[in-house]
Design a protein around this motif. Structure first.
Motif, mmCIF file in Angstrom:
data_model
loop_
_atom_site.group_PDB
_atom_site.id
_atom_site.type_symbol
_atom_site.label_atom_id
_atom_site.label_comp_id
_atom_site.label_asym_id
_atom_site.label_seq_id
_atom_site.Cartn_x
_atom_site.Cartn_y
_atom_site.Cartn_z
ATOM 1 N N LEU A 1 0.827 -1.204 0.000
ATOM 2 C CA LEU A 1 0.000 0.000 0.000
ATOM 3 C C LEU A 1 0.861 1.253 0.000
ATOM 4 O O LEU A 1 2.046 1.190 0.369
ATOM 5 N N PRO A 2 0.311 2.396 -0.381
ATOM 6 C CA PRO A 2 1.101 3.637 -0.412
ATOM 7 C C PRO A 2 1.725 4.008 0.934
ATOM 8 O O PRO A 2 2.772 4.643 0.965
ATOM 9 N N ASN A 3 1.136 3.571 2.047
ATOM 10 C CA ASN A 3 1.700 3.888 3.367
ATOM 11 C C ASN A 3 2.815 2.928 3.766
ATOM 12 O O ASN A 3 3.350 3.019 4.867
ATOM 13 N N GLY A 4 3.175 1.991 2.892
ATOM 14 C CA GLY A 4 4.261 1.056 3.158
ATOM 15 C C GLY A 4 3.811 -0.295 3.684
ATOM 16 O O GLY A 4 4.577 -1.256 3.680
ATOM 17 N N GLU A 5 2.575 -0.390 4.168
ATOM 18 C CA GLU A 5 2.063 -1.673 4.671
ATOM 19 C C GLU A 5 1.830 -2.631 3.518
ATOM 20 O O GLU A 5 1.462 -2.215 2.420
ATOM 21 N N LEU A 6 2.024 -3.908 3.798
ATOM 22 C CA LEU A 6 1.733 -4.929 2.795
ATOM 23 C C LEU A 6 0.288 -5.384 2.922
ATOM 24 O O LEU A 6 -0.240 -5.489 4.033
ATOM 25 N N VAL A 7 -0.348 -5.646 1.786
ATOM 26 C CA VAL A 7 -1.647 -6.297 1.789
ATOM 27 C C VAL A 7 -1.403 -7.677 2.397
ATOM 28 O O VAL A 7 -0.414 -8.339 2.045
ATOM 29 N N PRO A 8 -2.241 -8.135 3.340
ATOM 30 C CA PRO A 8 -2.011 -9.463 3.940
ATOM 31 C C PRO A 8 -1.797 -10.516 2.859
ATOM 32 O O PRO A 8 -2.482 -10.528 1.841
ATOM 33 N N ASN A 9 -0.824 -11.393 3.090
ATOM 34 C CA ASN A 9 -0.421 -12.320 2.030
ATOM 35 C C ASN A 9 -1.452 -13.408 1.738
ATOM 36 O O ASN A 9 -1.262 -14.207 0.831
ATOM 37 N N HIS A 10 -2.570 -13.434 2.448
ATOM 38 C CA HIS A 10 -3.636 -14.387 2.133
ATOM 39 C C HIS A 10 -4.758 -13.718 1.323
ATOM 40 O O HIS A 10 -5.885 -14.193 1.299
ATOM 41 N N PHE A 11 -4.419 -12.613 0.625
ATOM 42 C CA PHE A 11 -5.387 -11.916 -0.227
ATOM 43 C C PHE A 11 -5.776 -12.792 -1.415
ATOM 44 O O PHE A 11 -5.089 -13.757 -1.754
ATOM 45 N N HIS A 12 -6.867 -12.438 -2.046
ATOM 46 C CA HIS A 12 -7.304 -13.064 -3.292
ATOM 47 C C HIS A 12 -7.501 -11.963 -4.329
ATOM 48 O O HIS A 12 -7.839 -10.839 -3.985
#
Length: 155
Positions: A20-31
């Motif tokens: 994400l733009p704030n540096g956080e990763l989308v949780p790796n269990h996304f679809h």
């Protein structure tokens, strides 16, 4: 990023991560719940009819921790959408749920796919009097008097 670019990058990756733009990763269990072509047919504020097309990916943060999306699976979803929907090599727009559905551009830093902020814009600045660039003013051109009176140009 164009569709051909993400396909090229997916062919070289072992895992997928979206940041994400704030540096956080989308949780790796996304679809990726949708891959589609979005067409926007509209009139801008200057009266010009416009058509925009993008490839849309919808990311969804599922509570399904056992089925992680791998690069080859996303590549097969993209290829199926190209074949069935006739999707061209267009720019990608990503939807992701925050407080509301956010729309992001897409970039890549060599490791992660980066969700980039998008901005609204006036497409008819020339027709509605908005200068394309803020005019530059020299302060030396203003009155340097010691008092500030209406019409003096000091404030």
């Amino acid at each position: 990023m164009k569709l051909s670019e993400i396909k090229n990058k997916l062919n070289k990756l072992d895992k997928i991560a979206f940041q994400l733009p704030n540096g956080e990763l989308v949780p790796n269990h996304f679809h990726v719940t949708e891959v589609g072509k979005v067409t926007k047919h509209f009139i801008d504020c200057g009266g010009t009819v416009r058509n925009e097309k993008v490839v849309n990916f919808q990311l969804w943060n599922a509570n399904d921790y056992d089925h992680r999306l791998h690069p080859e699976k996303l590549l097969s979803i993209i290829e199926l959408s190209e074949r069935i929907l006739g999707i061209e090599d267009l720019d990608i727009e990503v939807e992701y749920q925050g407080n509301t559905i956010g729309k992001f551009g897409l970039d890549f830093d060599g490791k992660n796919f980066l969700l980039t902020n998008k901005q609204t814009d006036c497409l008819a600045k020339d027709k509605c009097g908005i200068p394309s660039e803020k005019p530059k003013v020299k302060l030396s051109e203003f009155n340097n008097g010691s008092s500030c009176t209406p019409g003096s140009g000091c404030c």
